[in-house]
Scaffold this motif. Structure first.
Motif, PDB file in Angstrom:
ATOM      1  N   LYS A  60       0.819  -1.217   0.000  1.00  0.00           N
ATOM      2  CA  LYS A  60       0.000   0.000   0.000  1.00  0.00           C
ATOM      3  C   LYS A  60       0.855   1.271   0.000  1.00  0.00           C
ATOM      4  CE  LYS A  60      -3.854  -1.733   2.800  1.00  0.00           C
ATOM      5  NZ  LYS A  60      -4.372  -1.517   4.164  1.00  0.00           N
ATOM      6  N   LEU A  61       2.135   1.127   0.390  1.00  0.00           N
ATOM      7  CA  LEU A  61       2.982   2.323   0.454  1.00  0.00           C
ATOM      8  C   LEU A  61       3.966   2.409  -0.710  1.00  0.00           C
ATOM      9  CD1 LEU A  61       3.712   2.761   4.265  1.00  0.00           C
ATOM     10  CD2 LEU A  61       2.028   3.923   2.831  1.00  0.00           C
ATOM     11  N   GLU A  62       3.678   1.638  -1.779  1.00  0.00           N
ATOM     12  CA  GLU A  62       4.550   1.760  -2.941  1.00  0.00           C
ATOM     13  C   GLU A  62       4.468   3.165  -3.511  1.00  0.00           C
ATOM     14  OE1 GLU A  62       3.826  -1.616  -5.477  1.00  0.00           O
ATOM     15  OE2 GLU A  62       4.850  -2.898  -3.999  1.00  0.00           O
ATOM     16  N   GLN A  63       3.316   3.776  -3.336  1.00  0.00           N
ATOM     17  CA  GLN A  63       3.206   5.200  -3.625  1.00  0.00           C
ATOM     18  C   GLN A  63       3.116   5.917  -2.292  1.00  0.00           C
ATOM     19  OE1 GLN A  63      -0.061   5.496  -6.358  1.00  0.00           O
ATOM     20  NE2 GLN A  63       1.264   6.469  -7.853  1.00  0.00           N
ATOM     21  N   TYR A  64       3.730   7.098  -2.213  1.00  0.00           N
ATOM     22  CA  TYR A  64       3.757   7.837  -0.961  1.00  0.00           C
ATOM     23  C   TYR A  64       2.351   8.125  -0.453  1.00  0.00           C
ATOM     24  CZ  TYR A  64       4.332  11.596   2.353  1.00  0.00           C
ATOM     25  OH  TYR A  64       4.264  12.365   3.487  1.00  0.00           O
ATOM     26  N   ASN A  65       2.159   7.980   0.824  1.00  0.00           N
ATOM     27  CA  ASN A  65       0.889   8.336   1.441  1.00  0.00           C
ATOM     28  C   ASN A  65       1.163   8.884   2.836  1.00  0.00           C
ATOM     29  OD1 ASN A  65      -1.523   7.550   3.341  1.00  0.00           O
ATOM     30  ND2 ASN A  65      -2.353   7.708   1.280  1.00  0.00           N
ATOM     31  N   THR A  66       0.736  10.117   3.079  1.00  0.00           N
ATOM     32  CA  THR A  66       1.064  10.781   4.343  1.00  0.00           C
ATOM     33  C   THR A  66       0.589   9.972   5.548  1.00  0.00           C
ATOM     34  OG1 THR A  66       0.577  12.829   3.177  1.00  0.00           O
ATOM     35  CG2 THR A  66       0.999  12.998   5.541  1.00  0.00           C
ATOM     36  N   GLU A  67      -0.727   9.714   5.587  1.00  0.00           N
ATOM     37  CA  GLU A  67      -1.283   9.106   6.795  1.00  0.00           C
ATOM     38  C   GLU A  67      -0.766   7.692   7.022  1.00  0.00           C
ATOM     39  OE1 GLU A  67      -5.634  10.152   7.369  1.00  0.00           O
ATOM     40  OE2 GLU A  67      -5.216  11.069   5.427  1.00  0.00           O
ATOM     41  N   GLY A  68      -0.622   6.933   5.920  1.00  0.00           N
ATOM     42  CA  GLY A  68      -0.120   5.565   6.035  1.00  0.00           C
ATOM     43  C   GLY A  68       1.314   5.553   6.545  1.00  0.00           C
ATOM     44  N   THR A  69       2.122   6.479   6.044  1.00  0.00           N
ATOM     45  CA  THR A  69       3.519   6.535   6.448  1.00  0.00           C
ATOM     46  C   THR A  69       3.642   6.982   7.908  1.00  0.00           C
ATOM     47  OG1 THR A  69       4.014   7.139   4.164  1.00  0.00           O
ATOM     48  CG2 THR A  69       5.802   7.358   5.730  1.00  0.00           C
ATOM     49  N   VAL A  70       2.822   7.940   8.291  1.00  0.00           N
ATOM     50  CA  VAL A  70       2.831   8.380   9.696  1.00  0.00           C
ATOM     51  C   VAL A  70       2.497   7.195  10.598  1.00  0.00           C
ATOM     52  CG1 VAL A  70       1.577   9.770  11.410  1.00  0.00           C
ATOM     53  CG2 VAL A  70       2.331  10.823   9.274  1.00  0.00           C
ATOM     54  N   LYS A  71       1.526   6.403  10.209  1.00  0.00           N
ATOM     55  CA  LYS A  71       1.100   5.275  11.057  1.00  0.00           C
ATOM     56  C   LYS A  71       2.235   4.272  11.246  1.00  0.00           C
ATOM     57  CE  LYS A  71      -2.443   1.683  11.630  1.00  0.00           C
ATOM     58  NZ  LYS A  71      -1.706   0.433  11.375  1.00  0.00           N
ATOM     59  N   VAL A  72       2.879   3.862  10.150  1.00  0.00           N
ATOM     60  CA  VAL A  72       3.920   2.834  10.289  1.00  0.00           C
ATOM     61  C   VAL A  72       5.144   3.381  11.031  1.00  0.00           C
ATOM     62  CG1 VAL A  72       3.141   1.505   8.288  1.00  0.00           C
ATOM     63  CG2 VAL A  72       4.961   3.176   7.980  1.00  0.00           C
ATOM     64  N   LEU A  73       5.462   4.639  10.798  1.00  0.00           N
ATOM     65  CA  LEU A  73       6.623   5.211  11.495  1.00  0.00           C
ATOM     66  C   LEU A  73       6.324   5.393  12.984  1.00  0.00           C
ATOM     67  CD1 LEU A  73       7.980   7.804   8.892  1.00  0.00           C
ATOM     68  CD2 LEU A  73       9.034   5.641   9.582  1.00  0.00           C
ATOM     69  N   ALA A  74       5.106   5.794  13.305  1.00  0.00           N
ATOM     70  CA  ALA A  74       4.740   5.955  14.725  1.00  0.00           C
ATOM     71  C   ALA A  74       4.857   4.613  15.436  1.00  0.00           C
ATOM     72  CB  ALA A  74       3.331   6.528  14.847  1.00  0.00           C
ATOM     73  N   GLU A  75       4.494   3.534  14.740  1.00  0.00           N
ATOM     74  CA  GLU A  75       4.629   2.197  15.348  1.00  0.00           C
ATOM     75  C   GLU A  75       6.098   1.850  15.560  1.00  0.00           C
ATOM     76  OE1 GLU A  75       0.577   0.458  13.268  1.00  0.00           O
ATOM     77  OE2 GLU A  75       2.446  -0.684  13.009  1.00  0.00           O
ATOM     78  N   LEU A  76       6.909   2.145  14.571  1.00  0.00           N
ATOM     79  CA  LEU A  76       8.347   1.862  14.695  1.00  0.00           C
ATOM     80  C   LEU A  76       8.946   2.646  15.870  1.00  0.00           C
ATOM     81  CD1 LEU A  76      10.909   0.518  13.441  1.00  0.00           C
ATOM     82  CD2 LEU A  76      11.245   2.650  12.177  1.00  0.00           C
ATOM     83  N   VAL A  77       8.537   3.905  15.995  1.00  0.00           N
ATOM     84  CA  VAL A  77       9.049   4.738  17.092  1.00  0.00           C
ATOM     85  C   VAL A  77       8.608   4.170  18.441  1.00  0.00           C
ATOM     86  CG1 VAL A  77       8.890   7.038  18.164  1.00  0.00           C
ATOM     87  CG2 VAL A  77       9.235   6.832  15.691  1.00  0.00           C
ATOM     88  N   ALA A  78       7.376   3.698  18.513  1.00  0.00           N
ATOM     89  CA  ALA A  78       6.883   3.115  19.768  1.00  0.00           C
ATOM     90  C   ALA A  78       7.707   1.885  20.151  1.00  0.00           C
ATOM     91  CB  ALA A  78       5.405   2.751  19.629  1.00  0.00           C
ATOM     92  N   GLU A  79       8.148   1.121  19.150  1.00  0.00           N
ATOM     93  CA  GLU A  79       8.948  -0.071  19.428  1.00  0.00           C
ATOM     94  C   GLU A  79      10.392   0.279  19.777  1.00  0.00           C
ATOM     95  OE1 GLU A  79       6.315  -2.221  15.987  1.00  0.00           O
ATOM     96  OE2 GLU A  79       8.480  -2.106  15.703  1.00  0.00           O
TER      97      GLU A  79
END
Ligand SMILES: Cc1cc2nc3c(=O)[nH]c(=O)nc-3n(C[C@H](O)[C@H](O)[C@H](O)COP(=O)(O)OP(=O)(O)OC[C@H]3O[C@@H](n4cnc5c(N)ncnc54)[C@H](O)[C@@H]3O)c2cc1C
Ligand SMILES: Nc1ncnc2c1ncn2[C@@H]1O[C@H](COP(=O)(O)O)[C@@H](O)[C@H]1O
Lengths: 260, 323
Positions: free
Chosen positions: B66-85
């Motif tokens: 789903k992120l093969e094309q840039y998407n603001t909200e999707g990218t924020v979600k996955v990065l926020a999860e990575l930061v939480a970990e």
């Protein structure tokens, strides 16, 4: 259709910046304040969108000191319908605090489908408020927008965003959406004389920033304001044969500046 | 542990130079707070482990169809999860079209302070201090943070990529993450014609002003640019006169650039133009008017007719660069 425009009043682009003696900020007396240039594109697009939709309302929202009302009147004179001035007296605002207050004002207003903003305010040059409001309201954002076409169903828009290298992304977004306007989106109209007269009687509500803010606090502070270092006087070649000067410049760039 | 997470950027399937620059600066900062440098990449990149040579310990490669094309909200979600970990104390990204779109929203989600478009970063008393131009570069300010996570985006070309461990490989960690339901969808990408780096990332820029007189005349700037590997820019007067597209505009209402070398041809040096290019390391002005304001800001200059000087420069560069 309810359309909001977020407008910030900023120092005119010609302003010579002077730093306060204690480095805590800039001297603001004598500065001419204007509507943030990118916000002019936002105002124009809001009015155009209302026209294309064949009806609706354009609400101008601006946070700042009392003088901010001038910028709201400018937008009303261009054709916006009413204004909300958020008085920020006594408030320490960073991008987060600003976004929080603007989001709260929009929530209080309710039912806004499209929010037009500038991509950046040219005083702090942060480019953070639009994305912050988007996150706080939980809506989609499109930054650096150069084209906005209302969808046929009038429940969304096709929005082009510039991404560098001459490329653009075309988004299909359903409302609500917040848009950060870039130069090129449109050509802002001038306020007509009747427009200016009419603006004086359009409704303008005043809200208190502190009441909208709640418990939020600034997340960053700006300290140690200073002027950029002076560049030392350059080597300017003149009065010689063009070919000689060109050869000399190339030599200087390679051997002295070492940039090529 | 006080780790630093760099949000990396990819171009043409490779890690971009801006990410190497930022990784190098992050490695320097990590040395001062005793943490490691990690890089997050959205999508697969060739040679990502080679970031190890710039001091990067781990590279998280987040892949999602789903992120093969840039998407603001999707990218924020996955990065926020990575930061939480991973719990980094500092998160850095580039002030690029992607970074400028993404980082403020990510910062809001993470309740982190963010300093945008910085030109320098340092650690003072164990905390990040970011330096950034404001008022279009007419003033400079330091940003201090009141939050547990400190975030900054930096202007391209602010730092020099530094190989600190030649041949070292970063550990690659592949992560599959779900960006959730996406709303603002990219329908189409309109590709620009240029294969040159974008103005905001270019290390050499040749710009033309009102004096260019016609769109065709930009050809002489393009020829010079080809020889020295530059990207071509323009003043607003040139753009408003229709000689160049707005995408090429440098300045207050155009792009803010930060090259090593900026060559301004027939540009007077109005304050709004300076707003876009004043942090250039070396500024060259070519103008027939010796009183042109840009000469007072330039490191080098030639008083002369650009239609004479520019082709001569092209010839001369060709000659010396062949040596
Ligand atoms: C709100 C606002 C935002 C703005 N934003 C920007 C912006 O983002 N970017 C920007 O650039 N401007 C911006 N401007 C406009 C800015 O004020 C200037 O008008 C503009 O930069 C002038 O462009 P110029 O130097 O090409 O043209 P001019 O000022 O007309 O200068 C042309 C120069 O070319 C020289 N010249 C002429 N012929 C030759 C020749 N044959 N050889 C060599 N030299 C020659 C002349 O001596 C002169 O110095 C903005 C203005 C405002 C009010
Ligand atoms: N005080 C404010 N009042 C109203 N709108 C604002 C304010 N600050 C920022 N904005 C909006 O947010 C945009 C981006 O501002 P910034 O993130 O500060 O660069 C501006 O162009 C305005 O549209």
């Amino acid at each position: 259709m309810k359309i909001a425009v977020l407008v910030k009043q900023v120092p005119d682009t010609e302003t010579k910046i002077r730093i306060k003696g204690d480095s805590s900020g800039i001297e603001t007396d004598g500065i001419k304040f204007v509507v943030n240039p990118y916000d002019e594109y936002a105002i124009e697009e809001a009015i155009k969108t209302k026209e294309k939709n064949g009806g609706g309302e354009v609400i101008v929202v601006s946070m700042g000191p009392a003088r901010t009302v001038e910028s709201i009147r400018t937008a009303l004179a261009m054709g916006a319908d009413r204004g909300i001035h958020i008085d920020d007296a006594g408030l320490q605002a960073d991008s987060h605090v600003t976004a929080k207050i603007l989001a709260a004002a929009l929530q209080k207003e309710g039912g806004v489908e499209v929010i037009f903003c500038g991509k950046q305010a040219i005083d702090g040059d942060c480019s953070q408020v639009v994305q912050g409001v988007a996150e706080l309201l939980g809506i989609s954002q499109v930054m650096i927008a150069v084209k906005f076409d209302l969808r046929e169903d009038k429940k969304g828009a096709l929005i082009q965003r510039r991404i560098g290298g001459g490329s653009q992304e075309v988004y299909d977004v359903s409302f609500p959406v917040i848009v950060g306007a870039e130069k090129g989106l449109n050509t802002p109209r001038f306020a007509s004389l009747p427009g200016i007269m009419k603006a004086k009687t359009k409704p303008l509500a005043v809200l208190k920033a502190a009441e909208l803010l709640g418990e939020s606090k600034p997340r960053v502070s700006f300290v140690n304001y200073r002027l950029p270092p002076e560049r030392k006087a350059g080597k300017i070649l003149q009065g010689q044969e063009p070919a000689q000067m060109a050869a000399e410049l190339v030599k200087l760039l390679r051997e002295e500046a070492k940039v090529i | 542990m006080s780790n630093i997470l760099v949000i990396g950027e990819l171009g043409g399937g490779k890690v971009k130079k801006v990410t190497q620059e930022l990784a190098s600066k992050a490695a320097e900062l990590a040395g001062k707070i005793g943490g490691e440098v990690q890089v997050a990449l959205i999508g697969n990149a060739q040679g990502a482990e080679e970031l190890g040579s710039f001091g990067v310990k781990k590279v998280f490669q987040i892949t999602s169809q789903k992120l093969e094309q840039y998407n603001t909200e999707g990218t924020v979600k996955v990065l926020a999860e990575l930061v939480a970990e991973q719990k980094p104390s500092i998160i850095l990204g580039t002030a690029s079209p992607m970074g400028r779109d993404l980082l403020p929203r990510l910062a809001t989600r993470l309740e982190a302070g963010l300093a945008s478009d910085c030109t320098n970063l340092d650690i003072v008393d164990g905390k990040l201090v970011a330096t950034r131009p404001i008022y279009s570069g007419k003033a400079i300010v330091d940003v201090k943070f009141e939050t547990a996570i400190q975030m900054a985006s930096t202007r391209p070309n602010s730092f020099v990529p530094q190989v600190v461990a030649a041949g070292a490989k970063a550990e690659l960690v592949a992560l599959a993450k779900d960006p959730g339901e996406l709303r603002a969808l990219i329908k189409e990408v309109l590709k620009g014609k240029s294969d040159k780096p974008d103005l905001t990332e270019a290390s050499i820029i040749v710009s033309g002003g009102r004096a260019m007189k016609a769109a065709e005349n930009f050809k002489i700037l393009l020829e010079l640019a080809d020889v020295i590997g530059a990207t071509v820019g323009a003043s607003r007067a040139a753009v408003d006169s229709g000689y160049a597209p707005h995408d090429m505009q440098v300045g207050q209402t155009g792009k803010v650039v930060n090259p090593n070398l900026y060559i301004a041809c027939g540009i007077s040096g109005a304050i709004q133009h300076l707003a876009g290019m004043r942090t250039s390391k070396v500024i060259v002005a070519i103008n027939k008017d010796p009183e042109a304001p840009l000469f007072t800001k330039a490191d080098y200059g030639i008083v002369g007719d650009l239609f004479q000087i520019v082709p001569l420069l092209t010839q001369e560069f060709k000659k010396v660069m062949a040596e």
